[in-house]
Design an enzyme around this catalytic site. Structure first.
Site, PDB file in Angstrom:
ATOM      1  N   GLU A 144      -4.031  -4.247   4.624  1.00 49.59           N
ATOM      2  CA  GLU A 144      -3.899  -3.685   3.268  1.00 49.59           C
ATOM      3  C   GLU A 144      -3.490  -4.846   2.376  1.00 49.59           C
ATOM      4  OE1 GLU A 144      -1.542  -0.518   0.439  1.00 49.59           O
ATOM      5  OE2 GLU A 144      -0.679  -1.112   2.355  1.00 49.59           O
ATOM      6  N   CYS A 166       1.329  -2.438  -4.828  1.00 47.02           N
ATOM      7  CA  CYS A 166      -0.084  -2.801  -4.708  1.00 47.02           C
ATOM      8  C   CYS A 166      -0.970  -1.931  -5.579  1.00 47.02           C
ATOM      9  CB  CYS A 166      -0.523  -2.748  -3.254  1.00 47.02           C
ATOM     10  SG  CYS A 166      -0.389  -1.122  -2.505  1.00 47.02           S
TER      11      CYS A 166
END
Length: 346
Positions: free
Chosen positions: A246, A280
């Site tokens: 990720e 994020c």
């Protein structure tokens, strides 16, 4: 000042060197963590293999699930202490850290309940034949977690791995390792067999690189920057193992003139200020329809001016960024905008 050790094979192992843990709210050293490298990673991987060959590898899914559920209970029991540790270590407001503890506990609760419900598939085939698939653990897996949501990301990374019967070597971010070590203590209290969970602290370019490249690792997961993710993939490719990545990414938010502008302003402000923007999925870009540009950006500027900023323990709207390097990086973007003649509205 507390000094923290690695957790390897069910034992607390001192490091030959240490790293200072800096409190982002005041810039002062508040603890020390062991600085591990290739030797400590190798020891942890060997301990994990021993666990797979021993009690942990023989444990059935129901028993594994009960251990994860017990760990979830212990996280909830120590929720306030863990939240204060996370808040101080990362610099995030205490209320956000409390939410992170809840999410971490929920990961272990969810995967604890799911551990004995992983079923294979029966595949239609020719008459007289039965074709089955059975899901098996990878074996010894590595997990490298980031500094922005350490408790959440540790829970999300290791809970499913442990539920499936993998043994884990965890490398937390060097800036925010304290709650990962606290989770190791709780796993020890919960009764996890030795070597099922191992935590090696240290720098990414030392301990992290050694973990990603170790030939005894069967799967590696990483959450962090695209640059480091590329290095992780390359290291994993040399051992032909799967990776779960990720990587960094930011999200645009688009505002049209017919939107509920008050609600949009609230959401957009929160999306980029939560955890000091260190997320994020942070809304770091806003695309605004021309006809509301002046009024809407003016409203956003007023909202930013009203934010309460301070130390993590004050539990205000905004705490500090995690370290001086991150602060300087953010400041460099603002400086670039000024150099290009862009107005800084807030």
């Amino acid at each position: 000042m507390d000094s923290h050790q690695h957790f390897i094979g069910g034992h607390w192992v001192p490091g030959e060197a240490s790293i200072q843990v800096i409190n982002p709210s005041d810039g002062q050293a508040m603890a020390g963590i062991a600085r591990g490298g290739a030797a400590e990673i190798d020891r942890a991987v060997r301990a994990a293999h021993a666990a797979m060959d021993g009690e942990w590898g023989r444990m059935d899914a129901t028993a594994r699930g009960r251990l994860l559920l017990r760990l979830s209970e212990l996280i909830r029991r120590d929720a306030e202490a863990l939240a204060r540790m996370e808040s101080e270590d990362v610099g995030k407001p205490l209320s956000l850290a409390r939410s992170d503890v809840t999410v971490c506990a929920r990961y272990f609760e969810y995967y604890g309940g799911a551990a004995d419900k992983v079923h294979g598939d029966t595949i239609p085939y020719q008459n007289g034949f039965t074709v089955l698939t059975v899901y098996e653990p990878h074996g010894v897996v590595g997990a490298i977690v980031p500094w922005n949501y350490p408790l959440q990301m540790t829970g999300r990374s290791i809970a499913p791995a442990l539920a499936m019967g993998n043994a884990v070597v965890l490398k937390p971010a060097e800036d925010t390792s304290l709650t990962a070590l606290a989770l190791a203590r709780l796993a020890e209290e919960a009764g996890f067999p030795k070597g099922a969970l191992n935590v090696v602290t240290g720098l990414g370019e030392e301990a992290g690189a050694a973990l990603a490249a170790h030939p005894g690792i069967h799967h590696i997961s990483f959450t962090g920057s695209r640059e480091v993710g590329t290095l992780i993939q390359a290291a994993a490719a040399r051992n032909v193992i799967p990776v779960t990545l990720e990587l960094g990414g930011k999200s645009p938010q688009i505002v049209f003139g017919d939107a509920d502008l008050d609600e949009a302003g609230t959401v957009i402000t929160k999306a980029i200020t939560q955890n000091a923007g260190q997320t994020c999925s942070a809304g770091s870009r806003v695309i605004v329809e021309d006809r509301i540009w002046n009024s809407f950006t003016g409203d956003l500027a007023r909202r930013f001016a009203a934010l309460r900023v301070g130390a993590a323990s004050q539990d205000l709207d905004l705490g500090p960024v995690v370290n001086a390097k991150q602060r300087d990086r953010v400041q460099s973007y603002i400086d670039l905008a000024r150099q290009d003649g862009l107005p800084v509205l807030a």
